[in-house]
Enzyme design. Structure first.
Site, PDB file in Angstrom:
ATOM      1  N   SER A 161       0.819  -1.158   0.040  1.00 32.45           N
ATOM      2  CA  SER A 161       0.034   0.070   0.028  1.00 32.45           C
ATOM      3  C   SER A 161       0.755   1.212  -0.125  1.00 32.45           C
ATOM      4  O   SER A 161       2.127   1.098   0.550  1.00 32.45           O
ATOM      5  CB  SER A 161      -0.903   0.070   1.334  1.00 32.45           C
ATOM      6  OG  SER A 161      -1.566   1.255   1.479  1.00 32.45           O
ATOM      7  N   TYR A 200      -2.424  -0.505  10.056  1.00 29.34           N
ATOM      8  CA  TYR A 200      -2.790  -0.963   8.897  1.00 29.34           C
ATOM      9  C   TYR A 200      -1.593  -0.837   7.973  1.00 29.34           C
ATOM     10  O   TYR A 200      -1.062  -1.678   7.383  1.00 29.34           O
ATOM     11  CB  TYR A 200      -3.992  -0.403   7.943  1.00 29.34           C
ATOM     12  CG  TYR A 200      -4.000  -0.563   6.569  1.00 29.34           C
ATOM     13  CD1 TYR A 200      -4.422  -1.702   6.292  1.00 29.34           C
ATOM     14  CD2 TYR A 200      -3.806   0.384   5.677  1.00 29.34           C
ATOM     15  CE1 TYR A 200      -4.171  -2.162   4.707  1.00 29.34           C
ATOM     16  CE2 TYR A 200      -3.562  -0.133   4.291  1.00 29.34           C
ATOM     17  CZ  TYR A 200      -3.984  -1.231   3.678  1.00 29.34           C
ATOM     18  OH  TYR A 200      -4.046  -1.594   2.441  1.00 29.34           O
TER      19      TYR A 200
END
Length: 336
Positions: free
Chosen positions: A128, A153
């Site tokens: 990501s 995350y």
């Protein structure tokens, strides 16, 4: 027919990846837990479309379940693996951190152990843009130091990159980690801003706009992302023969492991994105201007020159075009 294993195949990106592989003549083994993190009926609708196609095999299960992936690797012997299964969402990681450790770290470890026992030709694992964390030098380049993640995350995604590198080094597993940037498009998740904004705007409700709208994102259309992923399948990393071949390459000096940005190579102001939704819906947005959310960053912007060098492909869908496609899908799917 060649076989691909796609984890998270009923998810937003996983659906498009599996669908594109099937269209290209691959057999696809899809793995998805159908978790209730968001509306399961949306996942089921995606799955129904995949199961209607020849060559698709659905497996319901959690990637972190011990032995599941090893069994599937042994049974289907996939040539490529595209790992998209993950607990997503920056804000949800504040509420349920354990799910991020179980799925993102535990699931990736199970995948790498399965690949160690039954090595595929190439593994492509989703990371990501959030891995860049507190970096402010933009556009983000793959070789930029990324040590200050801003959310749990993001920390789990950066950790999967490190774990995958160690497996690539120890067991000669060719692995490409792709960092994608703010993906949107039809079939998008309800917890993502495009879906929430469109829903509220059409219902005449105010939208929450963080950092008082002073945010920029490298919005990447879903099918552009998928085309980039598929283009990377043949760009197998090999540190023994490719070292120094590409300018700005992130290829490890000790492992067949590479990190590649996939983005639209543009930092679009959030207010411009909202304006595109207003234009597509024909409704003016009411906005609640709010402070920055914990774990969020004010801007993202990808340098995609390595992707272009490796594949010749660069994502190109404009925000205006992509948002119009998303709103059209939203109206059709929800019968509005």
């Amino acid at each position: 027919m060649k076989t691909a294993l796609v984890t998270g195949s009923s998810g937003f990106i996983g659906y498009f990846v599996a669908d594109a592989l099937l269209a290209a003549g691959w057999k696809v083994v899809g793995v998805d837990s159908m978790s209730d993190y968001y509306d399961v009926s949306l996942k089921q609708s995606r799955l129904d479309l995949l199961e209607a196609q020849k060559g698709f095999t659905n497996v319901k299960g959690k990637v972190e379940q011990p032995g599941l992936l090893t069994k599937l690797f042994n049974q289907h012997k996939p040539e490529i693996v595209i790992h998209l299964a993950a607990q997503a969402g920056v804000r949800y990681s504040l509420e349920n951190p354990m799910s991020y450790f179980e799925t993102n770290l535990g699931g990736t470890l199970q995948l790498l152990e399965a690949a160690r026992a039954h090595p595929p030709k190439h593994m492509l694992l989703a990371s990501s843009s959030s891995a860049y964390g507190a970096n402010t030098e933009m556009p983000y380049q793959e070789n930029t130091k990324a040590d200050h993640q801003m959310s749990l995350y993001a920390a789990t995604k950066k950790s999967t990159e490190n774990i995958a590198h160690s497996y690539a080094h120890l067991f000669a597993l060719p692995i490409t980690m792709f960092r994608f940037f703010t993906v949107y498009g039809p079939w998008g998740r309800p917890d993502m801003a495009p879906h929430k904004f469109t829903s509220r705007i059409l219902e005449g409700r105010a939208i929450d706009v963080y950092n008082h709208g002073q945010m920029r994102r490298d919005f990447t259309y879903a099918t552009d992302l998928v085309q980039a992923i598929l283009s990377l399948i043949d760009a197998v990393p090999d540190h023994l023969t490719q070292q120094g071949k590409y300018l700005g390459d992130s290829l490890s000096p000790v492992a067949p492991h590479r990190i590649v940005n996939i983005g639209n190579a543009d930092a679009i102001p959030l207010l411009d994105f909202i304006k595109a939704i207003e234009d597509a819906t024909g409704v003016e947005a009411q906005m609640n201007l709010m402070p920055m959310q914990p774990g969020d960053v004010p801007a993202t912007w990808a340098d995609t020159s390595l992707l272009q060098s490796l594949t010749g492909y660069v994502p190109h869908t404009s925000v205006r075009e992509g948002v119009a496609q998303f709103v059209a899908w939203y109206r059709d799917y929800y019968k509005i």
